[in-house]
Write an enzyme that holds these catalytic residues in place. Structure first.
Site, PDB file in Angstrom:
ATOM      1  N   PHE A 173       1.017  -1.024  -0.245  1.00  0.00           N
ATOM      2  CA  PHE A 173       0.134   0.027  -0.559  1.00  0.00           C
ATOM      3  C   PHE A 173       0.431   0.967  -0.197  1.00  0.00           C
ATOM      4  O   PHE A 173       2.365   1.041   0.395  1.00  0.00           O
ATOM      5  CB  PHE A 173      -1.034  -0.053   1.402  1.00  0.00           C
ATOM      6  CG  PHE A 173      -0.084  -0.113   3.292  1.00  0.00           C
ATOM      7  CD1 PHE A 173       0.427   1.481   3.333  1.00  0.00           C
ATOM      8  CD2 PHE A 173       0.398  -1.296   2.894  1.00  0.00           C
ATOM      9  CE1 PHE A 173       0.576   1.006   4.169  1.00  0.00           C
ATOM     10  CE2 PHE A 173       0.801  -1.880   4.398  1.00  0.00           C
ATOM     11  CZ  PHE A 173       1.199  -0.480   4.444  1.00  0.00           C
ATOM     12  N   PHE A 232       1.852   3.655   2.261  1.00  0.00           N
ATOM     13  CA  PHE A 232       3.261   3.488   1.154  1.00  0.00           C
ATOM     14  C   PHE A 232       4.545   3.070   2.047  1.00  0.00           C
ATOM     15  O   PHE A 232       4.960   2.270   3.624  1.00  0.00           O
ATOM     16  CB  PHE A 232       4.603   5.145   1.088  1.00  0.00           C
ATOM     17  CG  PHE A 232       3.792   5.430  -0.260  1.00  0.00           C
ATOM     18  CD1 PHE A 232       3.622   5.810  -1.209  1.00  0.00           C
ATOM     19  CD2 PHE A 232       2.800   7.044   1.086  1.00  0.00           C
ATOM     20  CE1 PHE A 232       3.331   6.521  -1.886  1.00  0.00           C
ATOM     21  CE2 PHE A 232       2.638   7.401   0.059  1.00  0.00           C
ATOM     22  CZ  PHE A 232       2.660   7.780  -1.005  1.00  0.00           C
TER      23      PHE A 232
HETATM   24 CU1  CUA Z   1       4.606   1.217  -4.242  1.00  0.00          CU
HETATM   25 CU2  CUA Z   1       6.325   2.436  -5.081  1.00  0.00          CU
END
Ligand code: CUA
Length: 158
Positions: free
Chosen positions: A75, A77
């Site tokens: 996802f 981050f």
């Molecule tokens: Cu997730 Cu780049």
């Protein structure tokens, strides 16, 4: 009409090759059921990926003799599980990964592991970790402002 002997031979070879190729295509398509992916069927709803088994319980579990399954979510981050996963040296790990939002990468430097993680699809890759050490798992597909922070680890114990 006169056809030269060499032309006849060449024509016969061409027709024979066509028959062979169409037979291979026909057998693999109809008898073995090989088809290109339709692109229409989603394996799961990316918005509900975190509640869909097995992704509702991301993490590492032993499935055999020094064999593990790592269920992971990508996802923006990061990856779930966030904590580094630990396996013994020589362990074979089946990574089962999906994405909840956009396309991410899944790469482990110094190994052959490198795949895309696509929302709605399940990506799988298997790797045997022979050498102990810390292996970075990172996203190598630009996915937004925090792309460079998107990583986790797998620790191979000696
Ligand atoms: Cu997730 Cu780049």
């Amino acid at each position: 009409m006169h056809i030269h002997k060499l032309e006849k031979i060449w024509l016969a070879i061409g027709i024979a090759m066509l028959v062979v190729f169409l037979t291979v295509l026909g057998v693999s398509a109809f008898a073995q059921g090989m088809q290109p992916p339709s692109g229409k069927q989603q394996a799961l709803d990316p918005a509900k990926a975190a509640e869909t088994p097995p992704f509702d319980k991301p993490g590492l579990r032993q499935i055999g003799d020094n064999r593990y399954e790592a269920v992971m979510l990508g996802f923006a981050f990061g990856f779930e599980p966030r904590q580094p996963m630990e396996v013994p040296a020589g362990a074979t790990v089946d990574f089962v990964v999906t994405a909840t939002d956009v396309v991410h990468g899944f790469a482990i430097p110094r190994t052959n592991v490198n795949m895309m993680v696509v929302p709605g699809e399940v990506s799988r890759v298997t790797h045997t970790f022979d050498k102990p050490g810390e292996y970075l798992i990172l996203c190598n597909e630009y996915c937004g402002i925090g792309h460079e922070y998107m990583q986790t680890k797998i620790v191979v114990k000696g």
